[in-house]
Design an enzyme around this catalytic site. Structure first.
Site, PDB file in Angstrom:
ATOM      1  N   HIS A   1      33.326  -1.930  37.383  1.00 22.19           N
ATOM      2  CA  HIS A   1      34.039  -0.681  37.128  1.00 22.19           C
ATOM      3  C   HIS A   1      33.333   0.186  36.095  1.00 22.19           C
ATOM      4  O   HIS A   1      33.445   1.405  36.125  1.00 22.19           O
ATOM      5  CB  HIS A   1      35.454  -1.023  36.657  1.00 22.19           C
ATOM      6  CG  HIS A   1      36.369   0.157  36.573  1.00 22.19           C
ATOM      7  ND1 HIS A   1      36.771   0.873  37.673  1.00 22.19           N
ATOM      8  CD2 HIS A   1      36.970   0.748  35.498  1.00 22.19           C
ATOM      9  CE1 HIS A   1      37.596   1.841  37.298  1.00 22.19           C
ATOM     10  NE2 HIS A   1      37.723   1.797  35.989  1.00 22.19           N
TER      11      HIS A   1
ATOM     12  N   TYR B   1      47.815   8.813  31.931  1.00 15.32           N
ATOM     13  CA  TYR B   1      48.274   8.126  33.145  1.00 15.32           C
ATOM     14  C   TYR B   1      49.598   8.717  33.638  1.00 15.32           C
ATOM     15  O   TYR B   1      49.812   8.870  34.841  1.00 15.32           O
ATOM     16  CB  TYR B   1      48.429   6.628  32.877  1.00 15.32           C
ATOM     17  CG  TYR B   1      47.140   5.866  33.015  1.00 15.32           C
ATOM     18  CD1 TYR B   1      46.919   4.994  34.078  1.00 15.32           C
ATOM     19  CD2 TYR B   1      46.112   6.017  32.084  1.00 15.32           C
ATOM     20  CE1 TYR B   1      45.730   4.301  34.214  1.00 15.32           C
ATOM     21  CE2 TYR B   1      44.922   5.330  32.211  1.00 15.32           C
ATOM     22  CZ  TYR B   1      44.734   4.481  33.273  1.00 15.32           C
ATOM     23  OH  TYR B   1      43.551   3.797  33.409  1.00 15.32           O
TER      24      TYR B   1
ATOM     25  N   ASP C   1      36.625   6.038  37.446  1.00 15.81           N
ATOM     26  CA  ASP C   1      37.943   5.894  36.837  1.00 15.81           C
ATOM     27  C   ASP C   1      38.616   7.264  36.751  1.00 15.81           C
ATOM     28  O   ASP C   1      38.648   7.992  37.737  1.00 15.81           O
ATOM     29  CB  ASP C   1      37.803   5.218  35.466  1.00 15.81           C
ATOM     30  CG  ASP C   1      39.128   4.706  34.917  1.00 15.81           C
ATOM     31  OD1 ASP C   1      39.597   3.664  35.401  1.00 15.81           O
ATOM     32  OD2 ASP C   1      39.710   5.371  34.036  1.00 15.81           O
TER      33      ASP C   1
END
Length: 389
Positions: free
Chosen positions: A361, A307, A177
């Site tokens: 994930h 982000y 990630d």
């Protein structure tokens, strides 16, 4: 700030406030109370909140986490919380592991004994690591950045500074990630210090040089870009919102533990390899410990804003740019869209590309044994380089 021990100690008042907010939560109605089609399944969320209120014991989790070797320091003006688990073996290799969103340092906790003391877990003591697990700024115990500009690129520099403080002039890096992006930035900008980088995810933001003067896209690479586009269209709303207007979302999540749980649980459910029952791979106490760390940190804005910072500094490589850092990738079957090996090989020396039989994930939580074995295998031939230096 010198390196000093760190202890999690959430005030009783914060626990009481959380309990009151959960008791007074306002629930949204739903067309289907037992479906994930529109987002978090209302019936499952009710089960999670009931567990949070009635059975989850934060103090027990806090006590367990405080048995880990936790520390805090400052690097380039940024406070950094980290775990430093020293290895048991003849020559432990320093390894910094970076978690992602919506994870935290507890995401890496199952890996610690497997990497630091492999001989006690079916491995070879020669594969031992000194494991350093920093908390991303604004995630869990690391303070939020005090100004804009802290994306994965700067975090890579912070990690390099942290490892230097710990006395590790050269080290390996691992991550999934956001942690994968940090690893690639470490390889790109700190190649002299980085022995190798192992990933269990390849960031969608990574772009090798394309176009004039570059090899044309292969059919596999084109298919990957199409998968990325389809994922963005059907599942990417969270990233677009966090990458453009994180402050608006932060107001909602910072005020509502119900909303925060719904936002995070959707991703644990969608991105894990569980065959329809999340608790087969992630128990509720683990998930709620992670969510509670976000809640108690009081820095939701910073965790979301990362982000936006990364959108403003994408991992786009230039023609001829090729970091001389070995790269390894473990591919888990339920991971988000992953590229073919050739995509990374356009910019990196990919020395290991290993498919796994199960996992998603959150590989460090879901399949820590498989991931640990892959990390050991990738770094095994690189250890002589560290000894030579």
């Amino acid at each position: 700030m010198p390196i000093r021990p760190y202890t999690l100690a959430i005030p009783d008042a914060a626990l009481a406030d959380l309990a009151q907010r959960l008791a007074n939560a306002r629930w949204a109605d739903a067309l289907d109370s037992d479906s994930w089609a529109d987002g978090t399944n209302p019936a499952y969320l009710a089960r999670v909140i009931s567990h949070w209120r009635e059975r989850f014991d934060w103090r027990a989790q806090e006590q367990r986490l405080n048995r880990l070797p936790q520390f805090i320091t400052e690097v380039d003006g940024q406070g950094i919380h980290f775990i430093h688990q020293r290895g048991r073996g003849p020559a432990p290799l320093p390894l910094v592991i970076t978690h992602g969103w919506p994870g935290s340092f507890i995401e890496i906790e199952p890996l610690l004994p497997l990497l630091a003391d492999p001989a006690a877990h079916g491995g070879d003591a020669a594969d031992a690591f000194d494991v350093v697990v920093p908390s991303l700024p604004g995630y869990g115990a690391s303070p939020a950045p005090r100004q804009a500009g802290t994306g994965s690129r700067r975090i890579a520099s912070l990690w390099q500074g942290l490892m230097a403080q710990l006395g590790y002039p050269r080290f390996g890096a691992q991550g999934g990630d956001i942690g994968a992006g940090v690893g690639l930035w470490l390889a790109r900008e700190h190649a002299e210090q980085v022995l190798g980088v192992h990933l269990n995810y390849v960031p969608a933001s990574f772009r090798p040089p394309l176009g004039e003067g570059q090899p044309p896209l292969s059919s596999e690479e084109q298919a990957y870009l199409e998968r990325l586009a389809a994922f963005a269209a059907s599942e990417g709303a969270y990233a677009l919102l966090q990458g453009t207007k994180p402050q608006t979302l932060a107001f909602a999540l910072a005020d509502s533990p119900l909303g925060l749980a719904a936002w995070i649980i959707e991703k644990f459910h969608a991105w894990s390899d569980h065959g329809g029952d999340l608790e087969q791979v992630l128990d509720l106490d683990t998930v709620l410990t992670d969510i509670s760390l976000y809640w108690f940190s009081a820095s939701l804005q910073a965790s979301l804003r990362l982000y936006k910072e990364n959108r403003q500094q994408p991992l786009a490589f230039y023609p001829g740019e090729r970091p001389q850092v070995p790269l390894g990738v473990a591919l888990f079957p339920k991971e988000l869209p992953m590229p073919p090996r050739s995509w990374l090989a356009r910019s990196f020396d990919v020395q290991r590309w290993a498919y796994q039989r199960k996992g998603g994930h959150f590989a460090a939580l879901e399949q820590p044994q498989l991931l640990a074995e892959e990390i050991r295998a990738f770094f095994r031939p690189l250890r002589s380089s560290l000894i030579a230096v």
